[in-house]
Each structure stands twice: as structure tokens, then as C-alpha cells.
Design an enzyme around this catalytic site. Structure first.
Site, PDB file in Angstrom:
ATOM      1  N   ARG A  12     -14.764  -6.471   1.433  1.00 41.32           N
ATOM      2  CA  ARG A  12     -14.656  -7.692   2.356  1.00 41.32           C
ATOM      3  C   ARG A  12     -15.996  -7.767   2.838  1.00 41.32           C
ATOM      4  O   ARG A  12     -16.657  -8.898   3.188  1.00 41.32           O
ATOM      5  CB  ARG A  12     -13.854  -7.390   3.322  1.00 41.32           C
ATOM      6  CG  ARG A  12     -12.211  -7.477   2.950  1.00 41.32           C
ATOM      7  CD  ARG A  12     -11.277  -7.265   3.959  1.00 41.32           C
ATOM      8  NE  ARG A  12      -9.968  -7.790   3.500  1.00 41.32           N
ATOM      9  CZ  ARG A  12      -8.796  -7.423   3.968  1.00 41.32           C
ATOM     10  NH1 ARG A  12      -8.709  -6.473   4.873  1.00 41.32           N
ATOM     11  NH2 ARG A  12      -7.594  -8.064   3.670  1.00 41.32           N
ATOM     12  N   LYS A  34      10.860  -5.831  -4.324  1.00 38.32           N
ATOM     13  CA  LYS A  34      11.919  -6.516  -3.704  1.00 38.32           C
ATOM     14  C   LYS A  34      11.813  -8.290  -3.878  1.00 38.32           C
ATOM     15  O   LYS A  34      10.894  -8.777  -3.676  1.00 38.32           O
ATOM     16  CB  LYS A  34      12.278  -6.174  -2.501  1.00 38.32           C
ATOM     17  CG  LYS A  34      12.617  -4.685  -2.195  1.00 38.32           C
ATOM     18  CD  LYS A  34      12.932  -4.522  -0.589  1.00 38.32           C
ATOM     19  CE  LYS A  34      13.628  -3.081  -0.827  1.00 38.32           C
ATOM     20  NZ  LYS A  34      13.609  -2.773   0.838  1.00 38.32           N
ATOM     21  N   GLY A  43      -2.253  -7.569  -2.305  1.00 36.37           N
ATOM     22  CA  GLY A  43      -2.886  -6.054  -2.331  1.00 36.37           C
ATOM     23  C   GLY A  43      -2.716  -5.109  -3.512  1.00 36.37           C
ATOM     24  O   GLY A  43      -3.607  -4.756  -4.314  1.00 36.37           O
ATOM     25  N   GLY A  66      -1.475 -11.396   2.773  1.00 33.47           N
ATOM     26  CA  GLY A  66      -0.441 -12.358   3.210  1.00 33.47           C
ATOM     27  C   GLY A  66      -0.646 -13.916   3.058  1.00 33.47           C
ATOM     28  O   GLY A  66      -0.128 -14.520   2.816  1.00 33.47           O
TER      29      GLY A  66
HETATM   30  P1  AMP Z   1       5.163  -5.554  -3.650  1.00 30.24           P
HETATM   31  O1  AMP Z   1       4.176  -4.972  -2.587  1.00 30.24           O
HETATM   32  O2  AMP Z   1       6.338  -6.223  -3.559  1.00 30.24           O
HETATM   33  O3  AMP Z   1       4.033  -6.419  -4.760  1.00 30.24           O
HETATM   34  O4  AMP Z   1       5.655  -4.267  -4.663  1.00 30.24           O
HETATM   35  C1  AMP Z   1       5.082  -3.523  -5.446  1.00 30.24           C
HETATM   36  C2  AMP Z   1       5.619  -2.112  -5.560  1.00 30.24           C
HETATM   37  O5  AMP Z   1       6.916  -2.448  -6.524  1.00 30.24           O
HETATM   38  C3  AMP Z   1       4.605  -1.158  -6.268  1.00 30.24           C
HETATM   39  O6  AMP Z   1       4.577  -0.074  -5.242  1.00 30.24           O
HETATM   40  C4  AMP Z   1       5.670  -0.914  -7.386  1.00 30.24           C
HETATM   41  O7  AMP Z   1       5.555   0.636  -7.705  1.00 30.24           O
HETATM   42  C5  AMP Z   1       7.138  -1.404  -7.092  1.00 30.24           C
HETATM   43  N1  AMP Z   1       7.869  -1.487  -8.343  1.00 30.24           N
HETATM   44  C6  AMP Z   1       7.701  -2.190  -8.989  1.00 30.24           C
HETATM   45  N2  AMP Z   1       8.437  -2.439 -10.176  1.00 30.24           N
HETATM   46  C7  AMP Z   1       9.664  -1.491  -9.820  1.00 30.24           C
HETATM   47  C8  AMP Z   1      10.540  -0.860 -10.459  1.00 30.24           C
HETATM   48  N3  AMP Z   1      11.121  -1.386 -11.567  1.00 30.24           N
HETATM   49  N4  AMP Z   1      11.414  -0.032  -9.488  1.00 30.24           N
HETATM   50  C9  AMP Z   1      10.879   0.413  -8.321  1.00 30.24           C
HETATM   51  N5  AMP Z   1       9.610   0.029  -7.799  1.00 30.24           N
HETATM   52  C10 AMP Z   1       9.010  -1.011  -8.506  1.00 30.24           C
END
Ligand code: AMP
Length: 398
Positions: free
Chosen positions: A38, A199, A356, A379
Site C-alpha cells: 500500500r 460461502k 484479499g 471490500g
Molecule cells: P473468500 O474469503 O470468500 O474468498 O473465501 C476464501 C476461502 O475459501 C479460503 O480460505 C479457502 O480455503 C476457502 N475454500 C475454498 N474452497 C473451499 C472448499 N471447497 N471447502 C472449504 N473451503 C474452501
């Protein structure tokens, strides 16, 4: 996109006081900055204005002091590292408003740089309080916003000031806005989006917006399991939001109507335990056992996704395809990221990534430097992918 004013429009700034909002919210270990990305992003705008003879007054937040002075979150800790990155002297002024700060600014020579204390030491910052806006504006003649990553917040230093002083986008902000415009605002089609991560619930608005904008929506990560479950597939012990299968179906219907092809994995890598290098199986999505978890997209699906990317001109990417921090579940993310990087280097793809975890995943693949643009914003990048107007950006529009 509506045009916004940049440093090219700013005119003669010599001897003028320019308030520059930067994102200097860097990670620290004690008094040491552990990642200066940054600071490096902020440097070009600050240097350019100093070279043009302005008194450069850098405004930034640091941590979450909740409107109280807190020495732990003083920007004084960042001055040395910022000065080293700039290769110039940076003085520190221990407030971002008030008579003492005004006196310190008056004593500055044209072409010099000061970092002002954490804007969030004042309660009015996050409330966008007109009194604080007024008090900060009194220190400057011109306002430059260079902090895209803070532009989704309508705070005094990110939005309020733009209405009080002549306002311009800094170089870093400009680069973000131009890249995002190329990726989703006015892109070359076909456009692909990769959306992964844990999620569905955190990215519902992203998915709903993207189906109206892109030709290919590639869903990976934990969220793909919810879509597979919505199609009646038994995902075993996988991370899955069963209460959102209805929503997943709505998103797939909306995609159909908009002629957007949704890509879900048809083979997957599964394990019984979520740990490094456990026994794994690569199976068709219909063959996941009740005690298994889907932790990555399978190789056949990755190959098909690579073929889809080869037909595309534009790619926007947020979120990993698998649990990439835990080997070997980074395999699909690394492979597809390398394909995207190679297509970008060949000149056939404009690739923009952000958020991130995404940046970390692309860097793990050694692919980050080969993308057209990698946004450092979290964000703000997601809100932009949701099609939302960012208040800090809207305030800069001509
Ligand atoms: P996000 O912050 O929503 O982009 O989620 C990223 C996180 O999703 C990372 O820590 C990954 O380890 C997790 N992730 C990705 N694929 C899977 C999966 N199939 N099962 C569980 N966690 C996952």
C-alpha cells in the site's frame, strides 16, 4: 463510465496545500511494516504532487481506534517506512485538523510532504461529520483521493472532503478505475468471471450482478457445493449452505435468461479430513461419499475451464477455486491462474483480479504479476463487483 477528474486536470499546484487521502493501513509486526504494497501504491501520487511544488498533506486511517486517540494506532509508526519507499523526507503532524496542524502546515516549504495523524482518532471521521470535514478542509486548498480500497465508505476523509474542496483522483485510484472499467464497465466480450471462496452467502450480490454482465460465470470453492446441492447432488460432508439452494437455483435461472453460461465443476478432489496432504480421491461430482468433503475442483473441469477462457477476451476473478492454503487443494486455482496469466501475456485476455485471498492465491501461483491488473482492495472490490456505486468514487465524478 462517467469521467472523473485526475491529476492531469489539477492545474498549477505550486505552493498550494493538497490533502491526499491514501490507504496506508499496512500490516505491522511491532514497529515493522510487514507488507509495504500500500505504501508503494501511494508513492506515485505523493511524489508527483511534491515534484509539482505542492505542500503534500497525506490523510489516512490506521486500524480501528473508534474515534479515540490510541498510540498503538498512530500513523507515526508508518512515517519511516513511507519515507523509505518514497525516497524523500516525510514529516509527521500529530492531528489531521486544528490550529496546531494548521501552523505546522503553514511552516512547510512547497514540495515537502507531511503525514497527518490517523483520521479515525476523530469520531466524526466514520460519521462523515460536517464539522470534521470543515476542520480538515481548512488545512488544504485541493483534495485528491487515491484510496480506492477505502472508497466504499462514505467517511469524512473519503467522501465528505470531495464536496468541500476541488477534488481529483490520484494515480492509484485512476489505475483502479480504469482497470475496473475495462473489466466490467465497458469490457470486450466474451467476458468470464471466476467467483470462488468459502460461502455463497458473502457473495450473493456479486453473483446476482455478474449473471447480467458476463458470458461465462465460473463458480468454484466452497460456494460451488451449494450450487451442486441445488442441482440435487449429494455433496457429503462438504462446506455447503443448504438453506441457500433456492437462491442458487434463482441465480442459475437468472443466468439462463441472460445467456450467461454457469460453469460448475463436474469432477472434484475430495478428502475425509481437512488437513495438509491427506489421502484424496478425484471423482465425478455424483460419486462423493457421505463422509467426504469437496476441497478442490478436479483436473477435467479445470481443463474445460481453461478451454472456456481461451475463447474469452476479458476475465474478472475473485476467490480461490479450492481450499488453496492447504496442499494439494491449491492445484485448480494455481492451474487456472497460470492459464489466465499466459493468455494475458499473449495479449488475448484482459484479466483483472481482486480481494484479499485472491491476491494471495494468484501470488502463490506466481501469476499475479502477469495479470493485467490486480486490485489491492478487498471490500471495495467486492462492492464494485456487486455493481454498487462507491461513494468515494461518485464524489469525484466530473
Ligand atoms: P473468500 O474469503 O470468500 O474468498 O473465501 C476464501 C476461502 O475459501 C479460503 O480460505 C479457502 O480455503 C476457502 N475454500 C475454498 N474452497 C473451499 C472448499 N471447497 N471447502 C472449504 N473451503 C474452501
Amino acid at each position: 463510465m462517467t469521467a472523473f477528474r485526475t491529476l492531469d486536470d489539477i492545474g498549477d499546484v505550486s505552493g498550494k496545500r493538497v490533502l491526499v487521502r491514501e490507504d496506508l493501513n499496512v500490516p505491522m509486526d511491532g514497529d515493522r511494516v510487514t507488507d509495504d504494497t500500500r505504501l508503494r501504491a501511494a508513492a506515485p501520487t505523493v511524489a508527483e504532487l511534491a515534484d509539482k511544488g505542492a505542500k503534500v498533506l497525506v490523510l489516512a486511517h490506521f486500524g480501528r481506534p473508534k474515534g479515540e486517540r490510541n498510540p498503538e494506532m498512530s500513523l507515526a509508526k508508518v512515517v519511516k517506512a513511507f519515507s523509505e519507499v518514497l525516497g524523500r523526507e516525510v514529516r509527521f503532524i500529530d492531528d489531521c485538523q486544528g490550529a496546531d496542524a494548521a501552523n505546522a502546515v503553514a511552516a512547510m516549504a512547497p514540495g515537502s510532504i507531511a503525514l497527518l495523524e490517523n483520521t479515525r482518532f476523530h469520531k466524526g471521521e466514520e460519521k462523515n461529520d460536517p464539522a470534521l470535514v470543515e476542520a480538515m478542509a481548512a488545512l488544504g486548498d485541493i483534495y485528491v483521493n487515491d484510496a480506492f480500497s477505502a472508497a466504499h465508505r462514505a467517511h469524512a476523509s473519503t467522501e465528505g472532503l470531495a464536496h468541500k474542496l476541488p477534488a481529483y483522483a490520484g494515480r492509484s485510484m485512476q489505475a483502479e478505475l480504469e482497470a475496473l472499467e475495462k473489466a466490467l464497465g465497458n469490457p470486450q466480450h466474451p467476458v468470464a468471471a471466476v467467483v470462488g471462496g468459502a460461502k455463497v452467502s458473502t457473495k450473493l450480490d456479486v453473483l446476482k450482478h455478474l449473471v447480467t454482465k458476463v458470458d461465462h460465470l465460473i463458480i468454484g470453492g466452497g460456494m460451488a457445493n451449494t450450487f451442486l446441492a441445488a442441482r440435487g447432488i449429494d455433496v457429503g460432508k462438504s462446506l455447503c449452505e443448504h438453506d441457500l439452494t433456492g437462491t442458487a437455483n434463482e441465480i442459475m435461472d437468472a443466468a439462463d435468461k441472460a445467456n450467461c453460461t454457469v460453469h460448475l465443476p463436474y469432477d472434484v478432489v475430495v478428502a475425509k479430513e481437512f488437513k495438509a496432504n491427506p489421502p484424496t480421491r478425484t471423482v465425478n461430482v455424483h460419486e462423493v461419499e457421505a463422509d467426504e468433503m469437496i476441497l478442490d475442483v478436479g483436473p477435467a473441469a479445470v481443463e474445460a475451464l481453461a478451454d472456456a477462457l481461451k475463447t474469452c477476451r476479458t476475465l474478472v476473478w475473485n476467490g480461490p477455486l479450492g481450499a488453496f492454503e492447504t496442499p494439494p487443494f491449491d492445484t485448480a486455482t494455481v492451474s487456472l491462474a497460470r492459464t489466465a496469466a499466459a493468455l494475458t501475456q499473449d495479449g488475448s485476455l484482459v484479466s483483472v483480479a481482486g480481494g484479499g485471498d485472491t491476491v494471495a492465491a494468484l501470488n502463490q501461483a506466481g501469476a499475479g504479476d502477469s495479470f493485467t491488473f490486480v486490485s489491492t482492495a478487498g471490500g471495495a472490490f467486492l462492492e464494485w463487483m456487486e455493481g454498487k456505486e462507491l461513494p468515494g468514487v461518485a464524489a469525484l465524478v466530473k
